[in-house]
Scaffold this active site. Structure first.
Site, PDB file in Angstrom:
ATOM      1  N   LYS A   1       0.852  -1.200   0.000  1.00 53.28           N
ATOM      2  CA  LYS A   1       0.000   0.000   0.000  1.00 53.28           C
ATOM      3  C   LYS A   1       0.885   1.247   0.000  1.00 53.28           C
ATOM      4  O   LYS A   1       2.080   1.174   0.307  1.00 53.28           O
ATOM      5  CB  LYS A   1      -0.901  -0.011   1.244  1.00 53.28           C
ATOM      6  CG  LYS A   1      -0.125   0.068   2.559  1.00 53.28           C
ATOM      7  CD  LYS A   1      -1.031  -0.165   3.775  1.00 53.28           C
ATOM      8  CE  LYS A   1      -0.235  -0.119   5.060  1.00 53.28           C
ATOM      9  NZ  LYS A   1      -1.046  -0.502   6.232  1.00 53.28           N
TER      10      LYS A   1
ATOM     11  N   ARG B   1     -11.147   0.525  14.734  1.00 49.61           N
ATOM     12  CA  ARG B   1     -11.139   1.160  13.399  1.00 49.61           C
ATOM     13  C   ARG B   1     -12.144   0.381  12.550  1.00 49.61           C
ATOM     14  O   ARG B   1     -13.288   0.236  12.978  1.00 49.61           O
ATOM     15  CB  ARG B   1      -9.718   1.143  12.820  1.00 49.61           C
ATOM     16  CG  ARG B   1      -8.730   1.861  13.729  1.00 49.61           C
ATOM     17  CD  ARG B   1      -7.427   2.249  13.057  1.00 49.61           C
ATOM     18  NE  ARG B   1      -6.830   1.216  12.209  1.00 49.61           N
ATOM     19  CZ  ARG B   1      -5.568   1.213  11.809  1.00 49.61           C
ATOM     20  NH1 ARG B   1      -4.749   2.181  12.205  1.00 49.61           N
ATOM     21  NH2 ARG B   1      -5.100   0.274  11.025  1.00 49.61           N
TER      22      ARG B   1
ATOM     23  N   TYR C   1      15.312  30.257   5.838  1.00 51.43           N
ATOM     24  CA  TYR C   1      14.246  31.077   6.419  1.00 51.43           C
ATOM     25  C   TYR C   1      14.410  31.224   7.929  1.00 51.43           C
ATOM     26  O   TYR C   1      14.765  30.277   8.618  1.00 51.43           O
ATOM     27  CB  TYR C   1      12.883  30.438   6.138  1.00 51.43           C
ATOM     28  CG  TYR C   1      12.539  30.378   4.675  1.00 51.43           C
ATOM     29  CD1 TYR C   1      12.520  31.537   3.897  1.00 51.43           C
ATOM     30  CD2 TYR C   1      12.247  29.166   4.071  1.00 51.43           C
ATOM     31  CE1 TYR C   1      12.205  31.477   2.548  1.00 51.43           C
ATOM     32  CE2 TYR C   1      11.920  29.096   2.721  1.00 51.43           C
ATOM     33  CZ  TYR C   1      11.909  30.264   1.966  1.00 51.43           C
ATOM     34  OH  TYR C   1      11.604  30.202   0.634  1.00 51.43           O
TER      35      TYR C   1
ATOM     36  N   MET D   1      10.917  24.059   1.190  1.00 51.14           N
ATOM     37  CA  MET D   1      10.072  23.179   0.378  1.00 51.14           C
ATOM     38  C   MET D   1      10.907  22.338  -0.591  1.00 51.14           C
ATOM     39  O   MET D   1      10.615  21.163  -0.825  1.00 51.14           O
ATOM     40  CB  MET D   1       9.043  24.000  -0.402  1.00 51.14           C
ATOM     41  CG  MET D   1       8.037  23.133  -1.151  1.00 51.14           C
ATOM     42  SD  MET D   1       6.849  24.086  -2.101  1.00 51.14           S
ATOM     43  CE  MET D   1       5.853  24.822  -0.815  1.00 51.14           C
TER      44      MET D   1
END
Ligand SMILES: *Cc1c(COP(=O)(O)O)cnc(C)c1O
Length: 356
Positions: free
Chosen positions: A18, A116, A246, A294
């Site tokens: 998956k 779940r 940053y 990013m």
């Protein structure tokens, strides 16, 4: 897969592929796992199963998580086995099978403590009886019974195991004849032999990573499959006090040589690891400094230029036996688990396969 199969000795072994095989690439991983002895593939949703079929993979595939719009017809038509968690899903699958004129293969998923999906114990009698009726009229066959453990602790796992055994017995008493009885994923497959039943489902260990806090890959005889590499895009000498990336989370404490690596959080590099993790360049270990952005991050080579050049390979993580950091190191530096580190590697990162 060959190594894991030999440890567990179950008649069947599923490779869980998956989420693009935990970021590794679903189709190549599925092929390699089948070559290594897996006889089942497991995915979460039907689209993942259909993508494997489209790639020409004809091994048995189980898909066990369905949203209300899941296309059961497409799954049945492509011979995808469905893990079902409710009376409603059983009915929808039967309806789809009737419309297609084909029998569906299903595994009933039991709720045994995760809270779940899975059929709750209160509903077992109803769902098992209905499934047995639908078998009689040839719309579906219950080939398996499954559940999933919380790995919350020995006591909790034992409770879940007992609940599962009650469920399997109740299914048999209702006339169902499942041949695939499966509960264990990697952790229980390795440490809870009574949970192995006729099949285990290997996810994280298939990728060479440990599901345990107290055991490394090497402790389990595993080698991490994924090595994440970037290339040095730029080498820059900065003066003492220069701010980096940053927010100037980091400033050069002395005249320093920095390199820029064009991988960022869009590629799955955790921003939380800003300033908290190291990488390997030409055999040396150097810190990531400043914010991971990013698309890029910066590494500090220090005051003495070690001669790193544009194009040199930067190993973010791989097999610790090579001296590289591990995916688990990145997980520890960013407050998560190794599963998330490999699974989140983005699509801009080219996958290359050494074997097969
Ligand atoms: C993801 C998943 C697995 C694999 O778990 P690992 O811990 O990665 O081995 C097995 N079974 C189910 C139902 C899953 O969702």
């Amino acid at each position: 897969m060959a190594h894991l199969r030999q440890i567990v000795g179950t008649p069947h072994a599923m490779a869980v592929v998956k989420a693009n095989a935990y970021g590794h690439g679903a189709v190549p991983v599925a092929r390699a796992a089948l070559a290594g002895g897996a006889d089942w593939l497991g995915v979460a949703d039907i689209d993942e199963a259909l993508a494997l079929r489209d790639a020409g993979i004809d091994a048995p595939i189980l898909a066990w998580l369905h949203d209300p719009d899941s296309d059961f017809s497409a799954a049945i038509d492509d011979d995808v086995t469905l893990g079902l968690s409710s009376a409603l899903q059983v009915q929808r699958v039967a309806d789809a099978a009737a419309e297609l004129g084909q029998m569906a293969s299903v595994h009933l998923k039991l709720e045994t403590g995760l809270s779940r999906n899975g059929v709750h114990e209160n509903d077992w009698a109803e769902v098992f009886a209905r499934a047995a009726e639908l078998e009689q009229i040839g719309l579906l066959r219950v080939d398996g019974i499954m559940s999933h453990l919380a790995n919350a602790g020995a006591f909790e796992d034992q409770q879940a195991l007992e609940c599962f055994e009650r469920g399997v017995a109740a299914a048999r008493a209702a006339g169902l004849t499942p041949t695939l009885v499966h509960l264990a994923s990697s952790a229980a497959a390795l440490r809870l032999p009574v949970a192995r039943f006729s099949m285990v489902r290997f996810g994280i260990t298939l990728y060479g990573l440990s599901p345990f806090d107290d055991a490394t890959s090497a402790d389990l005889g595993l080698v991490p499959a994924m090595t994440l590499r970037g290339r040095v895009a730029l080498v820059r000498r900065v003066s003492e006090g220069a701010g980096v990336s940053y927010d100037y989370l980091w400033r050069a404490p002395e005249d320093s040589t920095l390199v820029l690596v064009p991988l960022g959080y869009a590629d799955g590099i955790p921003r939380q690891a800003s300033g908290a993790q190291v990488v390997q360049i030409n055999g040396g270990i150097f810190p990531v400094v400043g914010r991971v952005a990013m698309d890029q991050f910066v590494v500090n080579l220090g005051a003495d230029d070690p001669g790193v050049a544009v194009g040199d390979v930067v190993v973010l993580f791989g097999d610790p036996a090579t001296g590289a950091p591990s995916a688990t190191d990145w997980a520890d530096a960013s407050g998560t688990i190794n599963y998330e580190i490999v699974t989140r590697i983005g699509h801009r990162v080219t996958r290359r396969y050494l074997h097969g």
